[in-house]
Design a protein around this motif. Structure first.
Motif, short mmCIF file in Angstrom:
data_model
loop_
_atom_site.label_atom_id
_atom_site.label_comp_id
_atom_site.label_asym_id
_atom_site.label_seq_id
_atom_site.Cartn_x
_atom_site.Cartn_y
_atom_site.Cartn_z
N ARG A 186 0.84 -1.20 0.00
CA ARG A 186 0.00 0.00 0.00
C ARG A 186 0.87 1.25 0.00
NH1 ARG A 186 -5.11 0.08 2.28
NH2 ARG A 186 -4.89 2.33 2.10
N GLU A 187 0.24 2.40 -0.19
CA GLU A 187 0.96 3.67 -0.26
C GLU A 187 1.44 4.12 1.12
OE1 GLU A 187 -3.04 4.62 1.13
OE2 GLU A 187 -2.23 3.21 -0.33
N GLU A 188 2.38 5.08 1.13
CA GLU A 188 2.85 5.69 2.38
C GLU A 188 1.65 6.29 3.12
OE1 GLU A 188 5.81 6.11 3.83
OE2 GLU A 188 7.12 5.21 2.33
N GLY A 189 1.67 6.18 4.45
CA GLY A 189 0.56 6.73 5.23
C GLY A 189 -0.53 5.72 5.53
N ARG A 212 7.34 -2.69 9.04
CA ARG A 212 7.80 -3.19 10.34
C ARG A 212 8.20 -4.67 10.23
NH1 ARG A 212 3.28 -3.14 14.42
NH2 ARG A 212 3.21 -5.40 14.19
N MET A 213 7.39 -5.45 9.48
CA MET A 213 7.71 -6.86 9.29
C MET A 213 9.03 -7.02 8.51
SD MET A 213 5.86 -9.87 7.11
CE MET A 213 6.83 -9.42 5.68
N PHE A 214 9.21 -6.22 7.45
CA PHE A 214 10.46 -6.26 6.69
C PHE A 214 11.65 -6.04 7.62
CE2 PHE A 214 8.50 -4.74 2.36
CZ PHE A 214 7.99 -6.02 2.17
N LEU A 215 11.52 -5.04 8.50
CA LEU A 215 12.60 -4.69 9.42
C LEU A 215 12.89 -5.85 10.39
CD1 LEU A 215 14.22 -2.03 9.66
CD2 LEU A 215 12.74 -1.42 11.58
N GLU A 216 11.82 -6.37 10.98
CA GLU A 216 11.97 -7.45 11.97
C GLU A 216 12.55 -8.72 11.36
OE1 GLU A 216 8.11 -7.92 13.70
OE2 GLU A 216 8.29 -6.12 14.95
N GLN A 217 12.20 -9.00 10.09
CA GLN A 217 12.64 -10.23 9.44
C GLN A 217 13.92 -10.04 8.63
OE1 GLN A 217 11.35 -13.08 10.10
NE2 GLN A 217 9.38 -12.54 11.02
N GLY A 218 14.46 -8.81 8.63
CA GLY A 218 15.69 -8.54 7.88
C GLY A 218 15.48 -8.59 6.38
N LEU A 219 14.28 -8.21 5.92
CA LEU A 219 13.96 -8.24 4.49
C LEU A 219 14.11 -6.85 3.87
CD1 LEU A 219 10.69 -10.39 4.51
CD2 LEU A 219 12.85 -11.06 3.49
N ASN A 220 14.55 -6.82 2.62
CA ASN A 220 14.56 -5.56 1.86
C ASN A 220 14.32 -5.90 0.39
OD1 ASN A 220 14.81 -2.90 1.16
ND2 ASN A 220 17.06 -2.95 1.08
N PRO A 221 13.08 -6.32 0.05
CA PRO A 221 12.80 -6.77 -1.32
C PRO A 221 13.03 -5.65 -2.34
CG PRO A 221 10.98 -7.30 0.17
CD PRO A 221 11.89 -6.38 0.91
N GLU A 222 13.70 -6.01 -3.43
CA GLU A 222 13.98 -5.01 -4.47
C GLU A 222 12.78 -4.79 -5.37
OE1 GLU A 222 17.52 -5.89 -6.65
OE2 GLU A 222 18.72 -6.18 -4.83
N ASN A 223 12.01 -5.85 -5.61
CA ASN A 223 10.86 -5.73 -6.52
C ASN A 223 9.60 -5.37 -5.74
OD1 ASN A 223 12.53 -6.64 -8.63
ND2 ASN A 223 12.19 -8.77 -8.00
N ARG A 224 9.20 -4.09 -5.88
CA ARG A 224 8.02 -3.62 -5.15
C ARG A 224 7.09 -2.86 -6.08
NH1 ARG A 224 9.91 -1.43 0.82
NH2 ARG A 224 11.80 -2.69 1.02
N MET A 225 5.80 -3.06 -5.88
CA MET A 225 4.79 -2.26 -6.58
C MET A 225 3.93 -1.60 -5.51
SD MET A 225 3.42 -4.86 -9.48
CE MET A 225 4.54 -5.73 -10.58
N ARG A 251 0.65 -0.52 5.15
CA ARG A 251 2.03 -0.28 4.70
C ARG A 251 2.97 -0.19 5.90
NH1 ARG A 251 4.61 2.26 0.31
NH2 ARG A 251 6.82 2.47 0.82
N GLU A 252 2.52 0.49 6.94
CA GLU A 252 3.34 0.66 8.15
C GLU A 252 3.70 -0.70 8.76
OE1 GLU A 252 2.73 2.60 12.55
OE2 GLU A 252 1.57 3.48 10.90
N VAL A 253 2.71 -1.60 8.84
CA VAL A 253 2.96 -2.93 9.41
C VAL A 253 3.87 -3.75 8.49
CG1 VAL A 253 1.88 -5.05 10.26
CG2 VAL A 253 0.75 -2.89 10.60
N THR A 254 3.69 -3.61 7.18
CA THR A 254 4.53 -4.31 6.21
C THR A 254 6.00 -3.91 6.39
OG1 THR A 254 2.70 -4.35 4.63
CG2 THR A 254 4.89 -4.80 3.74
#
Length: 300
Positions: free
Chosen positions: A195-198, A207-220, A202-205
């Motif tokens: 989802r979009e910023e705000g 947070r999950m990326f941060l907690e799981q050490g993820l940084n996906p390059e392909n995002r829409m 999106r905020e929870v997504t």
């Protein structure tokens, strides 16, 4: 007892940005509208409007008067409804605001329950992001707000209503669609639809990326949960969504939900009301329905 007529006229002119349109809306003549504006400006001691050939705009003083006028309008409405409630009839208007996940997937069921049991209550619904809904409740334009996540705002009382469980969702035909749980590293290479910023989702997504050490390059980035669901179903990518949002697709077998590390991601649904606000009977009843989770859809 009614609000000052000149203030009502001023607020209408401010909203219509035109004397003629304001006069039509108020069923008054244009000279009468002008007289009311002059009387209000004289009473307050300054000009409130900047006039041009085409438009009428609020100046700085006008903006202050308009903003407080809207709050007064809300107070007058609430006063009348509280007096009406002395008749012990659960009736009248009820303004409810909700952020997207709750507003689109849970609230309709709670409103249906309200209408079945209290048909004289007339609800109006505003859907927006968490920030917008919170501001409307704080300003007195909404009786009740339901948002995802925790937030500390002055003028607001917030209480946790329920836990929202969020899952990684994929097409049921996706290679990982048959799994119940997945290792975070496997998700790094996936195309993520967010989802979009705000957005609370999106905020929870993030947070999950941060907690799981993820940084996906392909995002829409898509601006609605509905579009994300359709795209996930079509195999375009994966996402993190509330179980409320995908319960139908889970039941139909078109979307699969997975946990990461053995458990869903949780966040709170919070109920917002104005601090020290005396609730109308209609608001009290609906808050009780929300607290008891009556009429909410079954979990997938």
């Amino acid at each position: 007892m009614a609000m000052d007529q000149s203030l009502i006229v001023f607020m209408t002119v401010a909203e219509k940005q035109n004397f003629t349109r304001a006069a039509e809306a108020l069923h008054m003549t244009q000279p009468a509208v002008s007289q009311h504006i002059q009387a209000l400006e004289s009473s307050i001691g300054t000009k409130l409007l900047d006039r041009s050939n085409k438009h009428v705009r609020l100046n700085k003083a006008g903006e202050i008067v308009y903003r407080h006028g809207k709050e007064m309008e809300g107070l007058y409405t609430r006063m009348q409804r509280l007096v009406d409630d002395l008749m012990f009839t659960a009736s009248g208007s009820l303004s409810i605001g909700a952020s997207y996940t709750f507003g689109e997937y849970v609230l309709p069921h709670a409103i249906a329950y309200l209408q079945t049991h209290y048909p004289l209550i007339r609800p109006t619904i505003t859907i927006g992001n968490t920030k917008d809904i919170s501001a409307l409740v704080a300003g007195g334009q909404l009786d009740i707000g339901i948002v995802e996540g925790e937030l500390g705002l002055e003028k607001l009382h917030a209480e946790s209503l329920a836990k929202d469980q969020m899952y990684v969702v994929t097409s049921s035909l996706h290679p990982i669609g048959t799994a119940d749980d997945i290792d975070a590293a496997r998700l790094q290479q996936e195309t993520w639809i967010v989802r979009e910023e705000g957005s609370g989702t999106r905020e929870v997504t993030e947070r999950m990326f941060l907690e799981q050490g993820l940084n996906p390059e392909n995002r829409m980035v898509f601006g609605s949960t509905q579009i994300i669901k359709e795209s996930v179903e079509a195999g375009l990518g994966v996402s993190l969504l509330s179980h409320w949002a995908v319960r139908k697709e889970i039941a139909l077998g078109t979307i699969s939900k997975l946990t990461v590390g053995g458990r869903p991601v949780e966040r709170d649904f919070s109920l917002l009301t104005q601090l020290h606000q005396q609730h109308t009977k209609a608001a009290e009843l609906f808050i009780a329905i929300l607290r008891e989770q009556k009429g909410w859809p079954e979990q997938a």
